[in-house]
Write an enzyme that holds these catalytic residues in place. Structure first.
Site, short mmCIF file in Angstrom:
data_model
loop_
_atom_site.label_atom_id
_atom_site.label_comp_id
_atom_site.label_asym_id
_atom_site.label_seq_id
_atom_site.Cartn_x
_atom_site.Cartn_y
_atom_site.Cartn_z
N CYS A 183 -10.90 3.71 0.84
CA CYS A 183 -9.45 3.78 1.05
C CYS A 183 -9.13 2.90 2.23
O CYS A 183 -9.85 2.91 3.24
CB CYS A 183 -9.01 5.22 1.30
SG CYS A 183 -7.26 5.39 1.81
N THR A 184 -8.07 2.11 2.12
CA THR A 184 -7.74 1.16 3.19
C THR A 184 -7.43 1.84 4.51
O THR A 184 -7.57 1.25 5.58
CB THR A 184 -6.55 0.28 2.79
OG1 THR A 184 -5.45 1.10 2.41
CG2 THR A 184 -6.92 -0.63 1.62
N HIS A 185 -7.00 3.10 4.47
CA HIS A 185 -6.70 3.82 5.71
C HIS A 185 -7.95 4.11 6.53
O HIS A 185 -7.89 4.21 7.76
CB HIS A 185 -6.02 5.16 5.40
CG HIS A 185 -4.59 5.07 4.98
ND1 HIS A 185 -4.21 4.63 3.74
CD2 HIS A 185 -3.44 5.37 5.64
CE1 HIS A 185 -2.89 4.67 3.65
NE2 HIS A 185 -2.40 5.12 4.79
N GLY B 269 -2.99 9.00 -3.41
CA GLY B 269 -4.25 9.53 -3.88
C GLY B 269 -4.20 10.96 -4.37
O GLY B 269 -5.14 11.43 -5.01
N ASP C 252 0.86 -1.17 0.00
CA ASP C 252 0.00 0.00 0.00
C ASP C 252 0.90 1.22 0.00
O ASP C 252 2.12 1.12 0.22
CB ASP C 252 -0.92 -0.01 1.23
CG ASP C 252 -1.94 1.13 1.25
OD1 ASP C 252 -2.25 1.66 0.16
OD2 ASP C 252 -2.39 1.51 2.33
N SER C 253 0.29 2.38 -0.22
CA SER C 253 1.06 3.62 -0.15
C SER C 253 1.52 3.93 1.27
O SER C 253 2.38 4.78 1.46
CB SER C 253 0.22 4.79 -0.67
OG SER C 253 -0.94 4.96 0.13
N CYS D 157 -4.29 -1.11 -2.19
CA CYS D 157 -4.41 0.33 -2.35
C CYS D 157 -5.36 0.60 -3.50
O CYS D 157 -5.10 0.16 -4.64
CB CYS D 157 -3.03 0.94 -2.64
SG CYS D 157 -3.05 2.72 -2.98
N ASN D 158 -6.45 1.29 -3.23
CA ASN D 158 -7.41 1.60 -4.27
C ASN D 158 -6.80 2.45 -5.38
O ASN D 158 -7.06 2.23 -6.56
CB ASN D 158 -8.61 2.33 -3.66
CG ASN D 158 -9.48 1.45 -2.81
OD1 ASN D 158 -10.38 0.78 -3.30
ND2 ASN D 158 -9.22 1.43 -1.51
N THR D 159 -5.97 3.43 -5.01
CA THR D 159 -5.39 4.33 -6.00
C THR D 159 -4.42 3.60 -6.91
O THR D 159 -4.46 3.77 -8.14
CB THR D 159 -4.68 5.50 -5.30
OG1 THR D 159 -5.61 6.18 -4.46
CG2 THR D 159 -4.11 6.47 -6.31
#
Length: 299
Positions: free
Chosen positions: A200-202, A46, A13-14, A77-79
């Site tokens: 968003c995973t966050h 993002g 992920d970011s 990560c969606n982005t």
């Protein structure tokens, strides 16, 4: 010779938000080994362009394959999924690959009012991939889509701070309040949003803030468990599931970050109950395959 089944699954992920997906993966696949990489030095994805996110995604995928011999990759990560997963599939066609997208399809199955809120990064919610997904569901519900600039980064910065007794007054709270209020009314009455998609995973790590703002009756939809189930299906189809007796002596979980180590250590302790010595730093350049890794421990 090491069995391919015993090789680890890569997850990246970011930042530390993908730990929410990793938590679900470990619950669904308890005999698997995992290598998690947080690209925190280059976050937030993002708010960057597709070319930048794509370059980071390719560099990290290459690193995980070359340095860790991963047997599958979860882009948590969606982005990054929206910007680059199609290119990764093309470059590595034999690699089982799972990406993320905001879970608006599952939201349709649970909404009673027909109004669904969707929050995510601007990169995700303005992507062609999300636009196509949303267009395919038009007429089935009303989706209120809200980009949340800065929210993932605020959550990322808060993980190594003590959990406040009350969410109010923090940077994360202020951003959540701004974006939730901009979306309109939440609740179970006609015309209200009774479902909120965490795109968003966050964002699951801001659940307390969001719950306080939208109320107890609103259903939250996030992607960790569906992604874990899809990963299991792909591994089963490829004959790559690890059996208990196939687990080698190597650690079942390794965590890396390109950013600050204390941040990853705090997040791993808080959300995975993983000790600090399971966390490491790594430098990954987008231009070459050269990488360096160092192990560091708590001070």
């Amino acid at each position: 010779m090491t069995s391919p089944n015993s090789q680890p699954i890569g997850v990246f992920d970011s930042g530390v938000g993908g730990l929410s997906v990793l938590r679900a993966l470990r619950a669904e696949l308890p005999h698997e080994r995992f290598v998690y990489l947080a690209d925190s030095a280059h976050a937030p994805y993002g708010e960057r362009g597709d070319a930048y996110v794509g370059a980071r995604t390719h560099a990290i995928t290459r690193h995980l394959l070359e340095q860790h011999g991963i047997k599958a990759l979860v882009v948590a990560c969606n982005t990054a999924t929206a910007a680059a997963i199609h290119e990764v599939r093309s470059r590595y066609p034999a690699l089982p690959l799972v990406g993320l997208e905001p879970a608006i399809k599952p939201a349709l199955a649970v909404t009673q009012t027909g109004r669904v809120g969707v929050i995510g990064t601007r990169g995700t919610l303005t992507s062609a991939k999300f636009g196509k997904l949303l267009a395919g569901l038009q007429g089935q519900a009303e989706f209120v889509v809200q980009p949340c600039d800065g929210l993932a980064h605020a959550i990322e910065r808060s993980v190594d701070r003590p959990v406040p007794a009350s969410p109010q007054g923090t940077e994360t709270w202020d951003l959540c309040e701004r974006y939730i209020e901009a979306m309109g009314a939440f609740g179970t009455a006609a015309g209200e949003m009774d479902t909120l998609v965490l795109g968003c995973t966050h964002y699951i790590f801001a659940e307390r803030d969001l719950r306080t703002l939208v109320g107890p009756a609103v259903r939250f939809i996030e992607t960790g468990e569906p992604v874990a189930r899809q990963t299991r299906r792909l591994l089963e189809g490829a004959g790559l599931l690890a059996a208990p007796q196939e687990q080698p002596a190597a650690p079942d979980l390794q965590l890396y970050t390109t950013g600050g180590l204390p941040q990853l250590q705090a997040a791993a302790r808080r959300w995975l109950d993983v000790p600090a010595d399971g966390c490491h730093t790594v430098a990954i350049t987008s231009e070459t395959t050269e990488t360096t890794e160092t192990t560091q421990h708590s001070l």
